[in-house]
Design a protein around this motif. Structure first.
Motif, PDB file in Angstrom:
ATOM      1  N   VAL A 298       5.760   0.450 -13.161  1.00 48.00           N
ATOM      2  CA  VAL A 298       4.703   1.462 -13.302  1.00 48.00           C
ATOM      3  C   VAL A 298       3.776   1.455 -12.097  1.00 48.00           C
ATOM      4  O   VAL A 298       3.558   2.483 -11.446  1.00 48.00           O
ATOM      5  CB  VAL A 298       3.904   1.240 -14.603  1.00 48.00           C
ATOM      6  CG1 VAL A 298       2.763   2.252 -14.695  1.00 48.00           C
ATOM      7  CG2 VAL A 298       4.812   1.341 -15.817  1.00 48.00           C
ATOM      8  N   SER A 299       3.232   0.290 -11.769  1.00 46.13           N
ATOM      9  CA  SER A 299       2.254   0.209 -10.683  1.00 46.13           C
ATOM     10  C   SER A 299       2.881   0.018  -9.306  1.00 46.13           C
ATOM     11  O   SER A 299       2.258   0.340  -8.287  1.00 46.13           O
ATOM     12  CB  SER A 299       1.275  -0.944 -10.949  1.00 46.13           C
ATOM     13  OG  SER A 299       1.938  -2.200 -10.823  1.00 46.13           O
ATOM     14  N   GLY A 300       4.107  -0.520  -9.257  1.00 46.21           N
ATOM     15  CA  GLY A 300       4.738  -0.826  -7.980  1.00 46.21           C
ATOM     16  C   GLY A 300       4.262  -2.123  -7.371  1.00 46.21           C
ATOM     17  O   GLY A 300       4.686  -2.486  -6.264  1.00 46.21           O
ATOM     18  N   ALA A 301       3.396  -2.861  -8.062  1.00 47.89           N
ATOM     19  CA  ALA A 301       2.879  -4.124  -7.539  1.00 47.89           C
ATOM     20  C   ALA A 301       3.921  -5.222  -7.671  1.00 47.89           C
ATOM     21  O   ALA A 301       4.606  -5.309  -8.693  1.00 47.89           O
ATOM     22  CB  ALA A 301       1.612  -4.522  -8.285  1.00 47.89           C
TER      23      ALA A 301
ATOM     24  N   ARG B  65       0.831  -1.218   0.000  1.00 48.77           N
ATOM     25  CA  ARG B  65       0.000   0.000   0.000  1.00 48.77           C
ATOM     26  C   ARG B  65       0.860   1.260   0.000  1.00 48.77           C
ATOM     27  O   ARG B  65       0.391   2.341  -0.354  1.00 48.77           O
ATOM     28  CB  ARG B  65      -0.925  -0.013   1.213  1.00 48.77           C
ATOM     29  CG  ARG B  65      -1.968  -1.126   1.187  1.00 48.77           C
ATOM     30  CD  ARG B  65      -2.660  -1.251   2.531  1.00 48.77           C
ATOM     31  NE  ARG B  65      -3.263   0.021   2.953  1.00 48.77           N
ATOM     32  CZ  ARG B  65      -3.722   0.240   4.193  1.00 48.77           C
ATOM     33  NH1 ARG B  65      -3.610  -0.704   5.126  1.00 48.77           N
ATOM     34  NH2 ARG B  65      -4.255   1.412   4.503  1.00 48.77           N
TER      35      ARG B  65
ATOM     36  N   PRO C 123       3.570   3.596  -1.604  1.00 45.99           N
ATOM     37  CA  PRO C 123       4.094   3.747  -2.972  1.00 45.99           C
ATOM     38  C   PRO C 123       5.613   3.629  -3.024  1.00 45.99           C
ATOM     39  O   PRO C 123       6.306   3.853  -2.021  1.00 45.99           O
ATOM     40  CB  PRO C 123       3.636   5.152  -3.376  1.00 45.99           C
ATOM     41  CG  PRO C 123       3.469   5.884  -2.078  1.00 45.99           C
ATOM     42  CD  PRO C 123       2.991   4.851  -1.090  1.00 45.99           C
TER      43      PRO C 123
ATOM     44  N   CYS D 120       9.121  -5.599  -8.535  1.00 46.56           N
ATOM     45  CA  CYS D 120       7.837  -4.936  -8.744  1.00 46.56           C
ATOM     46  C   CYS D 120       7.684  -4.408 -10.165  1.00 46.56           C
ATOM     47  O   CYS D 120       8.681  -4.102 -10.848  1.00 46.56           O
ATOM     48  CB  CYS D 120       7.693  -3.771  -7.764  1.00 46.56           C
ATOM     49  SG  CYS D 120       7.678  -4.284  -6.026  1.00 46.56           S
ATOM     50  N   ASP D 121       6.428  -4.280 -10.566  1.00 43.83           N
ATOM     51  CA  ASP D 121       6.110  -3.604 -11.813  1.00 43.83           C
ATOM     52  C   ASP D 121       6.588  -2.158 -11.708  1.00 43.83           C
ATOM     53  O   ASP D 121       6.218  -1.454 -10.761  1.00 43.83           O
ATOM     54  CB  ASP D 121       4.596  -3.649 -12.035  1.00 43.83           C
ATOM     55  CG  ASP D 121       4.184  -3.051 -13.360  1.00 43.83           C
ATOM     56  OD1 ASP D 121       4.451  -1.838 -13.573  1.00 43.83           O
ATOM     57  OD2 ASP D 121       3.576  -3.759 -14.180  1.00 43.83           O
TER      58      ASP D 121
END
Length: 404
Positions: A252-255, A45, A47, A249-250
């Motif tokens: 762009v999204s940080g996922a 959660r 960033p 992590c991605d």
């Protein structure tokens, strides 16, 4: 391999939230309290703070961007990396973790180590020196340059380990062979601890091992974090220490991404002095299966490249901001661009300058070279002055033309 939440993380988040204003703002903006993070899924959660964002925050709130969590008077060192980025070192961060890498490489008592990394401003030379002393080795502080002198020191002092960029190690070896010395017979070097490269670096290392009768080793580290991963002798890849939480992590999204999928290396540190939470290194890697050595720790593949704007050349990251500021500081220059290419096994850095009339002041190239050196800690190999329109407005300020 999904990492479990380390035991140290809850207390680290509370410490960072209470003492580092930047971390407090990041968590508050994400509506996350330290006590809310009870799993790795909760941590997501928060960033990702990219290296470019860290640079912006430091420039807006110098010198540490609000990430320092102890009084400045308690610092051991303040290092200055190109950008400039300020990297504080606390008294409990001796060697920034490189001891693990050196022990894994078999470096310790009885070794005489030539350390060719820079001791000037950047952390590499000094923190490696600290770690080498901590594991019981004797250090020859070579620093950067003076290749002929350093090559002779290898033989004169009976150096057993060389710490260097891959290319500088080759330069030292060739300096000896060019003088008629036969390697490996005429030196005692048994380990070359090398800085990483992209492309066919592992194949290059195997060739060096065969040619010079030694083993090679390496580590993955950044000035902001210190040691992230280190090699063992069993398989390629970097073991991650238990003092860090690393996620792929991605960008762009940080996922977080599944094991084996390439993404950005994102690090949360246990460093009480400079707590970085979900810090995006900009490096691209992926998670490897567990190592055959039996260590269950997360293992990262050798770096695949970079995300974001920074480009690494000659072991130094070059930022678009540095190209832009070079142009702004030079009279008559409308735009500047850095182009990185490969000349054989060496990186070639071209600084392009677009001038308003296409003319060349007598000392413009020299001024540009000195200006870029001051900003990026690197002198360009070539400066080219071009007429208006030579550099397209939609071209990036840093271009990497090296083939992978």
């Amino acid at each position: 391999m999904t990492a479990a939440l380390p035991e140290w993380l809850p207390g680290q988040l509370r410490h960072a939230y209470d003492n580092a204003p930047a971390v407090r703002r990041i968590l508050d903006d994400a509506s996350v309290a330290p006590d809310d993070v009870r799993s790795v899924d909760d941590l997501v959660r928060i960033p990702v703070t990219t290296k470019d964002r860290l640079l912006e925050l430091q420039h807006a709130d110098p010198p540490f961007g609000g990430f320092l969590a102890v009084p400045a008077a308690e610092l051991r060192h303040v290092f200055v990396s190109p950008g400039p980025l300020f990297d504080p070192q606390g008294h409990d961060e001796l060697g920034l973790g490189f001891q693990r890498a050196f022990r894994a490489a078999g470096i310790g008592p009885g070794d005489i180590v030539l350390n060719t990394w820079s001791y000037h401003l950047v952390p590499a030379g000094l923190v490696m020196d600290e770690a080498l002393n901590d594991v019981g080795a004797t250090v020859v502080p070579g620093g950067v340059g003076n290749s002929e002198t350093q090559a002779e020191l290898i033989r004169t002092l009976g150096v057993t380990v060389v710490l260097a960029s891959t290319q500088f190690f080759i330069t030292l070896a060739e300096a000896l062979t060019n003088k008629g010395h036969r390697l490996p017979d005429d030196w005692q070097v048994r380990v070359a601890f090398l800085g990483g490269e992209f492309g066919d670096w592992m194949a290059k290392r195997r060739r060096l091992e065969q040619q010079y009768g030694l083993t090679t080793s390496s580590a993955y580290a950044t000035g902001d974090v210190g040691l992230i991963g280190y090699e063992c002798s069993a398989q390629e890849g970097y073991h991650v220490g238990d003092n860090l939480l690393v996620q792929i992590c991605d960008p762009v999204s940080g996922a977080p991404l599944p094991d084996g999928e390439r993404g950005e290396v994102v690090v949360t540190t246990s460093n009480r002095t400079y707590p970085l939470v979900r810090f995006g290194t900009g490096d691209v890697s992926y998670v490897l299966p567990p190592c055959s050595c039996g260590d269950p720790a997360m293992r990262l593949a050798p770096l695949q490249g970079r995300v974001g704007q920074a480009v690494k050349a000659k072991e130094i990251f070059i930022y678009p901001r540095q190209a832009e500021e070079t142009g702004l500081r030079l009279a008559g220059v409308d735009r500047a661009q850095v182009v990185i290419s490969r000349n054989g096994s060496r990186d070639h850095v071209l600084l392009r300058l677009e001038t308003s009339d296409g003319g060349t002041a007598p000392d413009l190239a020299q001024q540009a070279s000195e200006t870029f050196l001051a900003l990026a800690r690197m002198r360009p190999d070539e400066v080219r002055v071009e007429a208006p329109g030579g550099i397209s407005a939609d071209e990036p300020l840093v271009v990497d033309r090296r083939q992978p």
